[in-house]
Enzyme design. Structure first.
Site, PDB file in Angstrom:
ATOM      1  N   THR A  38       0.882  -1.170   0.000  1.00 20.29           N
ATOM      2  CA  THR A  38       0.000   0.000   0.000  1.00 20.29           C
ATOM      3  C   THR A  38       0.920   1.222   0.000  1.00 20.29           C
ATOM      4  N   THR A 130      -1.709  -2.940  19.378  1.00 21.13           N
ATOM      5  CA  THR A 130      -1.452  -1.578  19.852  1.00 21.13           C
ATOM      6  C   THR A 130      -2.068  -1.327  21.222  1.00 21.13           C
ATOM      7  N   ASP A 131      -1.498  -0.363  21.946  1.00 25.48           N
ATOM      8  CA  ASP A 131      -2.101   0.047  23.222  1.00 25.48           C
ATOM      9  C   ASP A 131      -3.398   0.820  23.001  1.00 25.48           C
ATOM     10  N   GLU A 132      -3.641   1.255  21.746  1.00 23.15           N
ATOM     11  CA  GLU A 132      -4.840   2.069  21.488  1.00 23.15           C
ATOM     12  C   GLU A 132      -6.129   1.287  21.705  1.00 23.15           C
ATOM     13  N   TYR A 155      -9.538   2.891  13.590  1.00 28.33           N
ATOM     14  CA  TYR A 155      -8.285   2.107  13.606  1.00 28.33           C
ATOM     15  C   TYR A 155      -8.229   1.227  14.855  1.00 28.33           C
ATOM     16  N   LYS A 159      -8.326  -2.894  15.312  1.00 27.74           N
ATOM     17  CA  LYS A 159      -7.258  -3.675  15.946  1.00 27.74           C
ATOM     18  C   LYS A 159      -7.832  -4.465  17.131  1.00 27.74           C
ATOM     19  N   ASN A 184       3.506   3.875  21.265  1.00 33.06           N
ATOM     20  CA  ASN A 184       3.976   4.568  20.046  1.00 33.06           C
ATOM     21  C   ASN A 184       5.446   4.297  19.753  1.00 33.06           C
ATOM     22  N   PRO A 210       2.208  21.250  12.648  1.00 29.12           N
ATOM     23  CA  PRO A 210       0.815  21.235  13.122  1.00 29.12           C
ATOM     24  C   PRO A 210       0.631  20.378  14.366  1.00 29.12           C
ATOM     25  N   TYR A 212      -1.957  19.116  17.191  1.00 27.84           N
ATOM     26  CA  TYR A 212      -3.407  19.025  17.383  1.00 27.84           C
ATOM     27  C   TYR A 212      -3.812  19.544  18.766  1.00 27.84           C
ATOM     28  N   ASN A 254       2.694  15.758  23.405  1.00 28.26           N
ATOM     29  CA  ASN A 254       3.066  15.964  21.998  1.00 28.26           C
ATOM     30  C   ASN A 254       3.870  17.251  21.845  1.00 28.26           C
ATOM     31  N   PRO A 288     -10.657  14.308  15.967  1.00 28.66           N
ATOM     32  CA  PRO A 288     -11.894  13.869  16.640  1.00 28.66           C
ATOM     33  C   PRO A 288     -11.620  12.617  17.480  1.00 28.66           C
TER      34      PRO A 288
HETATM   35  P1  NAD Z   1       2.844   0.744   8.506  1.00 30.17           P
HETATM   36  O1  NAD Z   1       1.603   1.407   8.050  1.00 30.17           O
HETATM   37  O2  NAD Z   1       4.135   1.465   8.455  1.00 30.17           O
HETATM   38  O3  NAD Z   1       3.045  -0.624   7.702  1.00 30.17           O
HETATM   39  C1  NAD Z   1       1.982  -1.495   7.425  1.00 30.17           C
HETATM   40  C2  NAD Z   1       2.426  -2.454   6.330  1.00 30.17           C
HETATM   41  O4  NAD Z   1       1.347  -3.370   6.081  1.00 30.17           O
HETATM   42  C3  NAD Z   1       2.743  -1.767   4.998  1.00 30.17           C
HETATM   43  O5  NAD Z   1       3.936  -2.280   4.471  1.00 30.17           O
HETATM   44  C4  NAD Z   1       1.551  -2.113   4.117  1.00 30.17           C
HETATM   45  O6  NAD Z   1       1.859  -2.181   2.735  1.00 30.17           O
HETATM   46  C5  NAD Z   1       1.163  -3.480   4.675  1.00 30.17           C
HETATM   47  N1  NAD Z   1      -0.240  -3.821   4.401  1.00 30.17           N
HETATM   48  C6  NAD Z   1      -1.321  -3.021   4.602  1.00 30.17           C
HETATM   49  N2  NAD Z   1      -2.433  -3.662   4.192  1.00 30.17           N
HETATM   50  C7  NAD Z   1      -2.047  -4.895   3.760  1.00 30.17           C
HETATM   51  C8  NAD Z   1      -2.740  -6.013   3.238  1.00 30.17           C
HETATM   52  N3  NAD Z   1      -4.074  -6.007   3.070  1.00 30.17           N
HETATM   53  N4  NAD Z   1      -2.039  -7.109   2.895  1.00 30.17           N
HETATM   54  C9  NAD Z   1      -0.679  -7.131   3.043  1.00 30.17           C
HETATM   55  N5  NAD Z   1       0.027  -6.094   3.517  1.00 30.17           N
HETATM   56  C10 NAD Z   1      -0.649  -4.986   3.883  1.00 30.17           C
HETATM   57  O7  NAD Z   1       2.536   0.248  10.000  1.00 30.17           O
HETATM   58  P2  NAD Z   1       3.513   0.094  11.250  1.00 30.17           P
HETATM   59  O8  NAD Z   1       3.556   1.365  11.969  1.00 30.17           O
HETATM   60  O9  NAD Z   1       4.753  -0.554  10.794  1.00 30.17           O
HETATM   61  O10 NAD Z   1       2.657  -0.917  12.129  1.00 30.17           O
HETATM   62  C11 NAD Z   1       2.846  -2.327  12.003  1.00 30.17           C
HETATM   63  C12 NAD Z   1       1.950  -3.023  13.005  1.00 30.17           C
HETATM   64  O11 NAD Z   1       2.284  -2.599  14.334  1.00 30.17           O
HETATM   65  C13 NAD Z   1       0.469  -2.713  12.830  1.00 30.17           C
HETATM   66  O12 NAD Z   1      -0.245  -3.899  13.065  1.00 30.17           O
HETATM   67  C14 NAD Z   1       0.164  -1.676  13.900  1.00 30.17           C
HETATM   68  O13 NAD Z   1      -1.173  -1.754  14.310  1.00 30.17           O
HETATM   69  C15 NAD Z   1       1.120  -2.122  14.992  1.00 30.17           C
HETATM   70  N6  NAD Z   1       1.572  -1.070  15.930  1.00 30.17           N
HETATM   71  C16 NAD Z   1       2.139   0.083  15.429  1.00 30.17           C
HETATM   72  C17 NAD Z   1       2.636   1.020  16.332  1.00 30.17           C
HETATM   73  C18 NAD Z   1       3.294   2.298  15.839  1.00 30.17           C
HETATM   74  O14 NAD Z   1       3.613   3.165  16.675  1.00 30.17           O
HETATM   75  N7  NAD Z   1       3.553   2.464  14.549  1.00 30.17           N
HETATM   76  C19 NAD Z   1       2.536   0.800  17.708  1.00 30.17           C
HETATM   77  C20 NAD Z   1       1.928  -0.380  18.160  1.00 30.17           C
HETATM   78  C21 NAD Z   1       1.471  -1.307  17.258  1.00 30.17           C
HETATM   79  O1  DAU Z   2      -0.079   3.950  20.411  1.00 25.60           O
HETATM   80  C1  DAU Z   2       0.270   3.157  19.321  1.00 25.60           C
HETATM   81  C2  DAU Z   2      -0.193   3.792  18.029  1.00 25.60           C
HETATM   82  O2  DAU Z   2       0.689   4.892  17.774  1.00 25.60           O
HETATM   83  C3  DAU Z   2      -0.187   2.830  16.858  1.00 25.60           C
HETATM   84  O3  DAU Z   2      -1.107   1.806  17.084  1.00 25.60           O
HETATM   85  C4  DAU Z   2      -0.526   3.556  15.553  1.00 25.60           C
HETATM   86  O4  DAU Z   2      -0.426   2.670  14.449  1.00 25.60           O
HETATM   87  C5  DAU Z   2       0.456   4.701  15.369  1.00 25.60           C
HETATM   88  O5  DAU Z   2       0.146   5.440  14.205  1.00 25.60           O
HETATM   89  C6  DAU Z   2       0.443   5.603  16.592  1.00 25.60           C
HETATM   90  O6  DAU Z   2      -0.830   6.280  16.696  1.00 25.60           O
HETATM   91  P1  DAU Z   2      -0.942   7.825  17.106  1.00 25.60           P
HETATM   92  O7  DAU Z   2      -2.230   8.346  16.631  1.00 25.60           O
HETATM   93  O8  DAU Z   2      -0.616   8.001  18.537  1.00 25.60           O
HETATM   94  O9  DAU Z   2       0.305   8.412  16.234  1.00 25.60           O
HETATM   95  P2  DAU Z   2       0.470   9.753  15.412  1.00 25.60           P
HETATM   96  O10 DAU Z   2       1.916   9.844  15.059  1.00 25.60           O
HETATM   97  O11 DAU Z   2      -0.524   9.874  14.312  1.00 25.60           O
HETATM   98  O12 DAU Z   2       0.141  10.865  16.492  1.00 25.60           O
HETATM   99  C7  DAU Z   2       0.857  10.953  17.708  1.00 25.60           C
HETATM  100  C8  DAU Z   2       0.236  12.069  18.524  1.00 25.60           C
HETATM  101  O13 DAU Z   2       0.531  13.314  17.868  1.00 25.60           O
HETATM  102  C9  DAU Z   2      -1.264  11.993  18.610  1.00 25.60           C
HETATM  103  O14 DAU Z   2      -1.671  12.445  19.886  1.00 25.60           O
HETATM  104  C10 DAU Z   2      -1.766  12.968  17.544  1.00 25.60           C
HETATM  105  C11 DAU Z   2      -0.670  14.002  17.488  1.00 25.60           C
HETATM  106  N1  DAU Z   2      -0.403  14.612  16.166  1.00 25.60           N
HETATM  107  C12 DAU Z   2      -0.225  13.797  15.103  1.00 25.60           C
HETATM  108  C13 DAU Z   2       0.050  14.330  13.855  1.00 25.60           C
HETATM  109  C14 DAU Z   2       0.222  13.423  12.657  1.00 25.60           C
HETATM  110  C15 DAU Z   2      -0.294  15.995  16.063  1.00 25.60           C
HETATM  111  O15 DAU Z   2      -0.436  16.741  17.045  1.00 25.60           O
HETATM  112  N2  DAU Z   2      -0.021  16.524  14.827  1.00 25.60           N
HETATM  113  C16 DAU Z   2       0.143  15.744  13.716  1.00 25.60           C
HETATM  114  O16 DAU Z   2       0.366  16.300  12.601  1.00 25.60           O
END
Ligand code: NAD
Ligand code: DAU
Length: 349
Positions: A38, A130-132, A155, A159, A184, A210, A212, A254, A288
């Site tokens: 993707t 995720t912790d979310e 999201y 999950k 995170n 930006p 939030y 943040n 939101p």
């Molecule tokens: P990411 O969005 O960077 O990567 C997701 C990957 O999954 C991409 O390579 C995408 O191409 C692939 N993908 C999406 N839909 C697919 C499908 N239908 N079939 C096959 N592949 C597909 O996400 P990330 O941040 O690396 O997160 C990875 C995992 O860890 C997720 O399950 C997320 O919920 C979890 N997680 C993320 C965080 C975080 O802070 N990023 C924290 C806790 C848990």
């Molecule tokens: O807690 C784990 C999660 O952390 C994962 O499950 C998600 O996949 C991952 O994307 C992340 O979610 P968040 O929503 O916490 O991450 P994000 O980086 O989007 O935002 C972090 C915090 O910063 C959140 O409180 C929203 C805020 N934010 C985010 C963006 C993109 C801003 O204030 N400005 C921004 O432009």
């Protein structure tokens, strides 16, 4: 664990996990990376790995495609699944939830069904979550493994549904599963729609930062390699049927995160005008359903499995900023969409 299926291995955490796993002395098997590529999946996240070893195989497929995934299980004699693939960005889930329901729920269900069919030689299905799923904390308290699920966004709800399916397959069919709920992550290869990489790149370009709401929302930050170590530790030593919380014991607002990024950039690459990057901070309309605070109690993984994070935010954020400064080509190819054109031309999408 000889043939590990890693789903979503071209994403942020999946690619870091594959790099980590292939360098782990305790693992001598193969990694079969299935990714749909993707917008968030970038094969360049694995450059080097893809050519340097015959222990790595890439299959472009959708985890929702039962036939394609069945072929993967059969062709590569999959004995272990480490399931990272997901739609992961909360803001996108608010704007367009469909793909989240499909990939995160139906995709996980598809993999579980195949794992069940191959149960006689499946040693583990590890689900990365995720912790979310726990929703929002107030000013006090921590998420424990026993905290009730209370997701706020499409999201996190998707999950949560996938987590419930995983545990149901353990209880109903005896599938050997482990599950991790992590806070995170940040670090190399993080897609620049998420807070930390977005702020680093915008600050370098002198663009608005930006934030939030009032910037007072709190996240618990963990360097991505520490998450990868934790997942591997759970896969090796975690009790089957159990959930483990993973966190950095690193709560920050943040606004503090953004200010720290500004200050480090001012120190190592001062702006031409000499103005502090903090002046770029712009408070914008809140997300939101924005969860106020996440904080993980990771006593269980610490006590049972002896896992502790190795990076502090101070060391991890410096490494992360250095990585973005030294990977300008990777950044440019994402920003211009070049990486998507490359994927299209190589995979005939
Ligand atoms: P990411 O969005 O960077 O990567 C997701 C990957 O999954 C991409 O390579 C995408 O191409 C692939 N993908 C999406 N839909 C697919 C499908 N239908 N079939 C096959 N592949 C597909 O996400 P990330 O941040 O690396 O997160 C990875 C995992 O860890 C997720 O399950 C997320 O919920 C979890 N997680 C993320 C965080 C975080 O802070 N990023 C924290 C806790 C848990
Ligand atoms: O807690 C784990 C999660 O952390 C994962 O499950 C998600 O996949 C991952 O994307 C992340 O979610 P968040 O929503 O916490 O991450 P994000 O980086 O989007 O935002 C972090 C915090 O910063 C959140 O409180 C929203 C805020 N934010 C985010 C963006 C993109 C801003 O204030 N400005 C921004 O432009």
């Amino acid at each position: 664990m000889k043939n590990i299926l890693v789903t979503g291995g071209c994403g942020f955490i999946g690619s870091n996990f594959i790099r980590y796993l292939l360098s782990e002395p305790g693992f001598s098997g193969r990694v079969i990376n299935v990714d749909r590529l993707t917008y968030a999946g970038n094969p360049e996240n694995l450059s080097g790995i893809d050519t340097d070893t015959d222990r790595y195989i890439f299959v472009k497929a959708d985890i929702c495609d039962r036939q394609a995934m069945s072929d993967v299980f059969d062709t590569y004699h999959i004995d272990t699944v480490s399931h990272f693939a997901a739609e992961s960005h909360v803001d996108r889930s608010i704007a367009e939830p469909d793909a989240f329901i499909k990939t995160n729920i139906l995709g996980t269900f598809t993999l579980l069904e195949l794992a069940r069919q191959h149960q006689d030689h499946l040693s583990l299905f590890h689900h990365v979550s995720t912790d979310e799923v726990y929703g929002s904390l107030g000013k006090e308290g921590y998420f424990k493994e026993t905290t009730a699920y209370d997701p706020s966004s499409p999201y996190s709800a998707s999950k949560a549904a996938s987590d419930h399916l995983v545990m149901a397959y353990s209880r109903t069919y005896g599938l050997p599963v482990t599950l991790s709920n992590c806070s995170n992550n940040y670090g190399p290869y993080h897609f620049p729609e998420k807070l930390i990489p977005l702020m680093i790149l915008n600050a370098l370009e002198g663009k608005p930062l930006p934030v939030y709401g009032d910037g007072g929302n709190i996240r618990d930050w963990l360097f991505v390699t520490d998450h990868c170590r934790a997942v591997w530790r759970i896969m090796q030593q975690g009790r089957r049927g159990q959930t483990y919380n993973i966190g950095g014991r690193c709560e920050m607002t943040n606004l503090s995160v953004v200010e720290i990024i500004c200050d480090i950039l001012d120190e190592i690459v001062p702006s031409d005008s000499g103005t502090s990057r903090r002046s770029l901070i712009t408070f914008v309309t809140d997300r939101p359903g924005h969860d106020l605070r996440y904080a993980i109690d990771c006593t269980k993984i610490e006590k049972e499995l002896g896992w502790l994070p190795q990076e502090s935010f101070k060391t991890g954020i410096r490494q992360t900023i250095d990585w973005y400064l030294t990977h300008q080509k990777w950044v440019d190819r994402i920003k211009t969409g070049e990486y998507l054109k490359w994927i299209e031309s190589h995979y005939k999408m």
